[in-house]
Design a protein around this motif. Structure first.
Motif, PDB file in Angstrom:
ATOM      1  N   UNK A 292       0.853  -1.190   0.000  1.00 40.46           N
ATOM      2  CA  UNK A 292       0.000   0.000   0.000  1.00 40.46           C
ATOM      3  C   UNK A 292       0.883   1.231   0.000  1.00 40.46           C
ATOM      4  N   UNK A 293       0.393   2.294  -0.646  1.00 41.02           N
ATOM      5  CA  UNK A 293       1.235   3.496  -0.767  1.00 41.02           C
ATOM      6  C   UNK A 293       1.171   4.382   0.471  1.00 41.02           C
ATOM      7  N   UNK A 294       1.032   3.783   1.643  1.00 43.45           N
ATOM      8  CA  UNK A 294       0.987   4.591   2.867  1.00 43.45           C
ATOM      9  C   UNK A 294       2.172   4.197   3.728  1.00 43.45           C
ATOM     10  N   UNK A 295       2.516   5.071   4.629  1.00 49.77           N
ATOM     11  CA  UNK A 295       3.657   4.780   5.490  1.00 49.77           C
ATOM     12  C   UNK A 295       3.330   3.611   6.403  1.00 49.77           C
ATOM     13  N   UNK A 296       4.364   3.037   6.961  1.00 49.11           N
ATOM     14  CA  UNK A 296       4.146   1.894   7.832  1.00 49.11           C
ATOM     15  C   UNK A 296       3.327   2.321   9.053  1.00 49.11           C
ATOM     16  N   UNK A 297       3.596   3.506   9.547  1.00 50.77           N
ATOM     17  CA  UNK A 297       2.888   3.980  10.741  1.00 50.77           C
ATOM     18  C   UNK A 297       1.401   4.156  10.459  1.00 50.77           C
ATOM     19  N   UNK A 298       1.106   4.764   9.300  1.00 50.09           N
ATOM     20  CA  UNK A 298      -0.315   4.947   8.945  1.00 50.09           C
ATOM     21  C   UNK A 298      -1.009   3.603   8.788  1.00 50.09           C
ATOM     22  N   UNK A 299      -0.317   2.741   8.069  1.00 49.76           N
ATOM     23  CA  UNK A 299      -0.895   1.414   7.810  1.00 49.76           C
ATOM     24  C   UNK A 299      -1.121   0.681   9.124  1.00 49.76           C
ATOM     25  N   UNK A 300      -0.152   0.805   9.983  1.00 48.37           N
ATOM     26  CA  UNK A 300      -0.255   0.169  11.308  1.00 48.37           C
ATOM     27  C   UNK A 300      -1.506   0.661  12.028  1.00 48.37           C
ATOM     28  N   UNK A 301      -1.702   1.947  11.990  1.00 45.60           N
ATOM     29  CA  UNK A 301      -2.853   2.538  12.693  1.00 45.60           C
ATOM     30  C   UNK A 301      -4.156   1.992  12.121  1.00 45.60           C
TER      31      UNK A 301
END
Lengths: 287, 807, 149, 158
Positions: free
Chosen positions: C9-18
């Motif tokens: 996914x084109x989102x940061x790991x932190x965003x994805x984690x959330x």
């Protein structure tokens, strides 16, 4: 063995049936021949509140010719499809496949419409109707629509027929000069096919002019073997040419894996059965 | 009083069956047909999980549902329900978990009963099943047999192992033969193979049903069982009901095949339900419940080693079994593999033999008797091995058998496994079979097809089998720690009109005993076939008996009938002598007539019967009854044998296998009714072929039975089977006066290896050395592919069904 | 039955984690699923499976068994039983998030276990059906994470 | 759920009953009419033990609702013999030893009646295929095929 309790209606007309189906306050199931639905109800894998039987609707029964098209009422029983002279004359593939469905008792009760809407990818009718390029006549609150067989089946047990709609008839073009072949591969006679192939060819001037090949149980929906059909078009009606054309029968398929075989085996079977079905069709066409 | 015409013998006549009249007109009396006033209906709540702890069961909604009378859980029955019986502790240290009819703390196979709904109608009971809310804490299921045997996860931690018992027979220790280790180390060739006996489902056509009537003085139990007498004893012992207060009736029973040789949780539960409600109660299972809840058969891993000389003479046989018990030990679960232990040497003269079997628990429904019970497994293994030996040595499969089998003039023959074969003629049966089969012509066709590279290849399968029938001499059962004897009882009652009632302790469920017993008694007493009534299957009518299984009914039960009839004659002779004013010693009996030796003076059986009834003029001190009882305990087993040949066609493109021709010549000794004998063989063949080609009970890794209906469990129908050519040779058994051997299991035992040997014979040329049963098209095709690809021999092994299902 | 999926996914790991830790987003992605209650790491809900004539409804509960943000590892366990006692179903979903350029790579391993009638009578189809449902579930998650990225 | 009134003819006798819509035809025959000659061997429409004729054609009575039989004519094994005379198939099943435990027999005979009505002189293979919806565990089918052929030879398909 004992279904959950339900209410039952047996309307006399399609219009009345549609009215009953329009009631979205309760879960409704349509009962055609019931040969797939009743086992599910007996096992309690479903518990509809209302069962609407189409049995009393005469307009859904029977076979007739309209121009060059067979019109088969959805409530026509498999046994009648198999022995109806009009079908034997104009769409012998359909008669042949209908005669292969389940067993005689089921064919005496089960209907073509029921089998088609049930949309079991392993059943005989869906692939056959795809090969025949049948048109499905569906009626609902907003009127009637006609859907080609190729677009009719969406997934396991799922078709384009909405919950408030009914399949009323199946229209099959006339295939008077075509040869047919039907291969159904099972381990025991009463089993669902592991793979089935419905094939038709038309010969012209000593070669195959057109071919139709459809596969059953090679995906969640019936599959037309377009590559095979293209390769057969114009080919010589020989063992070698047919074998070469059918080698790609399994391309693009995604067969289920179960106790009867893995995907590799099913893909292989599809090519063998396609070849045999097409060769039978070629022989039937008089080559 | 003068002699009238002689009777034509009934024995040997193809009499149409007496039993059929009601069955072909729908006047049948199967248990589920029974309706009693006020009868309540049971439905079972079964665990969907193969192994779990029951954390709670909420029955409140079910209890208050319309029509529901009571809901019982295991906790409600603790202390009362006891533990389901196992009658065959094969070793002194055999381990077994308690087996409550309704699970109390844990469930150990998917389908185990956790609660029982009792309601006024079948529909109300079924509806309320859905309202019973059971919470489970899942535990790791152990489904794979080999994994279970490794004891990594213990199903019953309190037992400390998944092993129930290990049972050994060693010919060196028993003094019946040499030492297997020596045989193997001295061998010129050793062949080792491992076979899997897949799990099978007996699939009798009548689902099991039990009706219990608690009203009246005795508790009356109708049940679809093969074993009314054993059931009565076991219910008494399990539930603490005085045996005298129990009457068990097996009315028409729709097949059994060992599947109804069981004391079932459902029977115990129906008795308890009747006791709790005071009302007649009925439980009839659905087919899907039969599949998951009634015992299965086979399920063993067999590893065999044969040692031999280079000329094909066998020198030793070493057998290692791992046998799947399932989750519990049923009535004779633990003994089934042991029944095979004596048959691995087959018809061959092995100088040394060792057998070791480990019984292992898994989280599946338990295994128990299924047609042949232990003996088909043994016959399959040895007949497959003889083909393997022939292949290794480049010999014809018939030749290697001839070299090693017991010759007809060597009988009686003491086998390496401690049995004494009384009679047989393997040469004669084989010669007849080869001729009927057209062996040489088919071999020639096989060669032609090979040479032309035909898509359809031909294979010839051979099976020369024997089995032990007539279960069983009581002393042998005692030596094997079985809980009961093997005798059988009969009574012959003479009615005033000279007609006869025969009471038999065996319990037929399709075998035609009524007809065959009538033929035997008609000949023995000289009464008309039609004048013999045979009564059975009701413990109040037939007070003693050990029921029907293990091809015992004729060789043991039939002999009891003969003995009872002979006692009748002995009594009647005294009366006849009195009526004829002659000495008893001068009375001869033949064809229903008592005559004075050397004269034409005689009296008919019917006249004697009436004279005894009237009792006006009897010899002094003569008890006015001709009725006689006999209990017959066999001296030895009987040993039917035969040669079965299968011509198998294998479509090498699809793997599809077809039985092209099947010939069998069986020697079952003397034949009472050839039509019934042929029928038994036909049905047996169908089941044996089904094991080879179609049937397999497959569980997934979670312990769900994937073949839980006839949609998935492939019982063959008419188009799936060929017409069989059956014939016979007759070598009378010398262990019983009838000279009979038993035929119930012959077809099943012999046919499975014939079919598989035939399939392999067709495709060995490609490098295939084995195909696991059932030889499905997919397995056959994969085996050919694997072999052709060339990375060693293809075996068609797919691991457990579970693995295949997952792929 | 173990199923493996991989997507980015084109989102940061932190965003994805959330997002992966937001049940209200995750659960509705599963076809037919609805949440009835969320309480910390635990939740209850139901999954309706409808396939032609067959309809099943699994009611059950689940929880986050593991949330290791440093390792990017989430393990969710859920199990339920059909409302008519037709069988039980359970799943353990293990997702591992790793940085992949600008976006995040997601490895999902699902251990699915479906018992009772759907497995007993499904002619093997339950495997394909569960696989499809899982495909839809992960496609939906991926879409959501992509949309909001 | 509301029950419905049905009127049908079974073995030549007219019956009118109120039935629950969910009641299967086989349950109606067995439990309401007491016609226990028709048996139930499975719950997935495989075994054929419950085969009866509806308007002269074989169906599996476990896979038809009793309400669907309203207005129709049902023949069971119990209505096959006429005037005390066994139907040729019943006679042939006895004479050819085409049954052992008898549980499949009612369905097997009823299917054979339907089979011969559609094909009065079948080949052995056609008989086998005509019986593909009926399971027998005892006979291996050989004598069943023989019985159907014997009856066909005697003109059972009158």
């Amino acid at each position: 063995m004992i279904p959950s309790a339900f209410d039952y209606e047996a309307p006399a007309t399609v219009a009345e049936a549609l009215t009953l189906l329009a009631d979205d306050s309760r879960e409704v199931k349509v009962l055609a021949g019931g040969q797939s639905l009743l086992p599910v109800l007996k096992l309690r894998m479903a518990d509809p509140e209302l069962v609407v039987s189409l049995q009393q609707i005469d307009e859904l029964r029977g076979v007739r010719m309209e121009d060059q098209t067979l019109v088969i009422g959805a409530m026509t029983r498999h046994a009648d499809v198999a022995r109806e002279p009009l079908i034997g004359a104009h769409a012998p593939l359909l008669a042949r496949a209908a005669a292969e469905i389940a067993d005689p008792q089921v064919r005496h009760r089960g209907t073509i419409g029921g089998a088609v809407v049930h949309a079991d990818p392993a059943s005989d009718m869906p692939a056959t109707l795809c090969a025949l390029e049948a048109q499905m006549q569906v009626v609902g609150p907003s009127g009637q629509r006609t859907v080609p067989a190729a677009e009719f089946f969406e997934d396991f047990f799922t078709t384009v027929v909405e919950e408030d709609e009914l399949l009323t008839a199946i229209r099959v073009p006339s295939y008077d000069d075509w040869g047919i072949g039907y291969e159904k591969f099972t381990r025991v006679a009463q089993q669902w096919p592991i793979v089935s192939v419905a094939a038709m060819v038309r010969l012209e001037g000593g070669s195959i002019a057109e071919a139709r090949v459809a596969l059953g149980n090679m995906d969640t929906v019936p599959v037309r073997a377009a590559g095979v059909e293209a390769a057969l078009s114009g080919a010589a009606p020989t063992q070698e040419a047919v074998a070469a054309a059918c080698a790609s029968a399994a391309e693009g398929t995604n067969p289920t894996e179960d106790l009867n075989g893995d995907a590799t085996y099913r893909r292989h079977l599809a090519t063998v059965l396609a070849r045999r079905a097409v060769l039978a069709a070629v022989a039937d066409a008089g080559a | 009083m003068t002699v009238t015409e002689e009777h034509a013998p009934e024995i040997g006549k193809a009499r149409a069956r007496k039993e059929d009249a009601r069955l072909i007109t729908g006047r049948s009396r199967y248990t589920d047909n029974m309706v009693l006033p006020g009868m309540l209906h049971l439905a079972m709540v079964r665990s969907p999980l193969a192994r779990a702890r029951i954390t709670s069961i909420d029955t409140s909604a079910a209890r208050s549902a319309p029509g529901v009378v009571r809901v019982l859980t295991g906790k409600d029955l603790t202390g009362e329900q006891g533990s389901m019986p196992n009658a065959w502790p094969v070793t002194e240290d055999q381990k077994a978990p308690p087996h409550p009819a309704v699970a109390e703390e844990t469930v150990n196979f998917a389908g185990e009963i956790v609660a029982v709904v009792i309601a006024r109608s079948p529909a109300a009971a079924r509806d309320a099943v859905e309202l019973v809310d059971v919470d489970y804490e899942p535990l790791t299921p152990v489904v794979d047999l080999a994994t279970a045997a490794r004891d990594e996860e213990l199903i019953y931690p309190e037992l400390g192992t998944n092993h129930s018992a290990t049972w050994v027979f060693d010919s060196a220790e028993a003094g019946t033969g040499g030492d297997i280790k020596e045989a193997i180390s001295a061998a010129e060739i050793v062949v080792e193979r491992t076979f899997r006996q897949q799990r099978l489902i007996p699939a009798f056509m009548e689902p099991r049903s039990t009706v219990v009537d608690p009203t009246g003085e005795q508790l009356t139990v109708w049940s679809a069982t093969q074993i009314p007498h054993i059931l009565r004893v076991m219910l008494a012992l399990t539930l603490g009901i005085p045996e005298s207060k129990l009457r068990v009736i097996a009315p028409d029973v729709g097949g059994g095949f060992g599947g109804k040789l069981q004391v079932t949780p459902e029977e115990v539960i129906t008795v308890l339900a009747a006791r709790h409600t005071g009302k007649p109660c009925k439980y009839t299972e659905t087919r899907s419940e039969t599949m998951v809840g009634a015992h299965h058969g086979r399920d063993q891993i067999q590893t065999l080693r044969i040692s031999a000389k280079a000329d094909g003479t066998v020198t030793g046989l070493d057998v290692h079994l791992v046998a799947n018990m399932g989750a519990y030990l049923g009535l004779i679960t633990s003994g089934i593999p042991i029944l095979g232990a004596f048959m691995y040497n087959g018809i061959y003269k092995f100088p040394a033999y060792r057998f070791e079997c480990t019984n292992v628990f898994t989280n599946q429904v338990w295994t128990d008797a299924y047609r042949g019970a232990g003996r088909p497994e043994a016959t399959f293994a040895i007949e497959r091995m003889m083909d393997e030996l022939a292949t290794e040595l480049g010999m014809d499969p018939i030749e290697v058998r001839e070299k090693n089998w017991i010759q007809h003039d060597e009988f009686p023959f003491a086998t390496v496994s401690s049995l004494e074969y009384d009679s047989g003629n393997y040469e004669a049966a084989t010669a007849k079979a080869l001729e009927l089969f057209g062996y040489d012509e088919l071999r020639a066709e096989q060669t032609r097809r090979r040479e032309s590279g035909d898509v359809v290849q031909l294979g010839i399968g051979v099976s020369t089998f024997t089995e032990m029938c007539g279960l069983a001499p009581s002393r042998v059962l005692g030596a094997l720690s079985y809980a009961a004897g093997g005798w059988e009882h009969a009574q012959v009652r003479v009615l005033p009109t000279g007609k006869v009632e025969v009471v038999t302790g065996v319990s037929p469920h399709g075998q035609g005993h009524v007809t065959s017993w009538s033929q035997i008694v008609a000949d023995r007493l000289g009464v008309a076939f039609e004048d013999v009534e045979v009564l059975h299957g009701d413990t109040q009518v037939s007070q003693r008996g050990l029921d029907t299984y293990g091809s015992r009914s004729l060789a043991v039960g039939g002999m009891a009938v003969v003995a009872a009839a002979d006692k009748v004659i002995e009594k009647a002779k005294v009366v006849a002598a009195h009526l004829l004013e002659a000495a008893t010693d001068d009375i001869e009996f033949s064809g229903g007539q008592f005559t004075v030796r050397g004269t034409d003076q005689g009296v008919g059986f019917g006249d004697v019967a009436f004279a005894v009834f009237a009792a006006h003029d009897l010899p002094d001190g003569f008890e006015p009854s001709l009725d006689s009882d006999a209990t017959y305990d066999p001296e030895n087993f009987s040993f039917p044998h035969g040669t079965h040949l299968a011509a198998m066609e294998v479509d090498t493109e699809t793997g599809q296998v077809r039985v092209r021709k099947y010939v069998c010549v069986d020697d079952v000794g003397n034949v009472i009714n050839p039509m019934i004998v042929d029928g038994q063989v036909h049905g047996g063949l169908a089941q044996g072929i089904a094991q080879a080609l179609f049937e397999e009970a497959v569980y997934d890794d979670s312990g769900t039975l994937l073949t839980g209906s006839f949609t998935e469990y492939l019982v063959p129908s008419a188009p799936d089977l060929p017409s069989f050519t059956t014939d016979r040779t007759v070598t009378p058994s010398t262990t019983n006066a009838l000279g009979v051997k038993g035929v119930g299991e012959a077809g099943t035992i012999a046919s499975t290896p014939a079919i598989v040997n035939g399939v392999l014979d067709a495709i060995r040329q490609f490098g295939v050395s084995d195909v696991e049963m059932p030889c499905s098209p997919s397995r056959v095709w994969h085996a050919i592919q694997a072999a052709r690809v060339g990375s060693g021999a293809g075996t068609g092994h797919t691991g457990t069904g579970g693995e295949e299902a997952r792929r | 039955m173990q199923l493996e999926h991989h997507f980015e996914v084109p989102a940061s790991r932190a965003e994805t984690w959330a997002r992966f830790n937001d049940l209200e987003q995750v659960v509705p992605c599963f076809p037919g699923a609805s949440l009835t209650e969320v309480d910390g790491d635990e939740f209850t809900g139901s999954v309706k499976v409808k396939l032609g004539p067959i309809s099943l409804q699994y009611n059950g509960s689940g929880r986050y068994v593991e949330r290791d943000e440093a390792a990017g590892r989430i393990v969710i366990e859920a199990s339920g039983k059909d409302r008519r006692g037709n069988g039980n179903a359970g799943a353990t979903v293990t997702a591992v998030l790793t940085e992949a350029g600008e976006g995040t790579a997601v490895e999902v391993v699902t251990e699915m276990d479906i018992g009772g009638k759907p497995a007993q009578f499904g002619r093997g189809m339950i495997q394909s059906i569960s696989n499809k449902m899982l495909d839809k579930f992960l496609a939906c998650i991926r879409e959501k994470m992509t949309d909001s990225a | 759920m509301a029950s419905r009134t049905i009127t049908l003819t079974v073995d030549g006798v007219s019956y009118t009953d109120d039935v629950e819509p969910r009641l299967l035809l086989v349950q109606y025959l067995r439990e309401v009419l007491g016609k226990t000659g028709t048996l139930v061997g499975c719950d997935t429409t495989n075994c054929g033990a419950c085969t009866v004729l509806v308007d002269g054609e074989s169906i599996k009575s476990c896979t038809m609702l009793a309400v669907e039989a309203d207005g129709h004519e049902v023949t069971t094994i119990e209505g096959l013999a006429t005037d005390g005379q066994l139907h040729p198939l019943q006679k042939a099943f006895n004479e050819c030893h085409a049954l052992q435990c008898g549980f499949c027999t009612s369905g097997m005979i009823m299917q054979s009646v339907s089979l011969l009505a559609e094909n009065s002189r079948p080949t052995d293979q056609e008989v086998r295929e005509g019986l593909e919806g009926n399971l027998c565990r005892c006979t291996g089918y050989q004598n069943i095929v023989a019985a159907v052929q014997q009856a066909a030879g005697e003109g059972a398909a009158r």
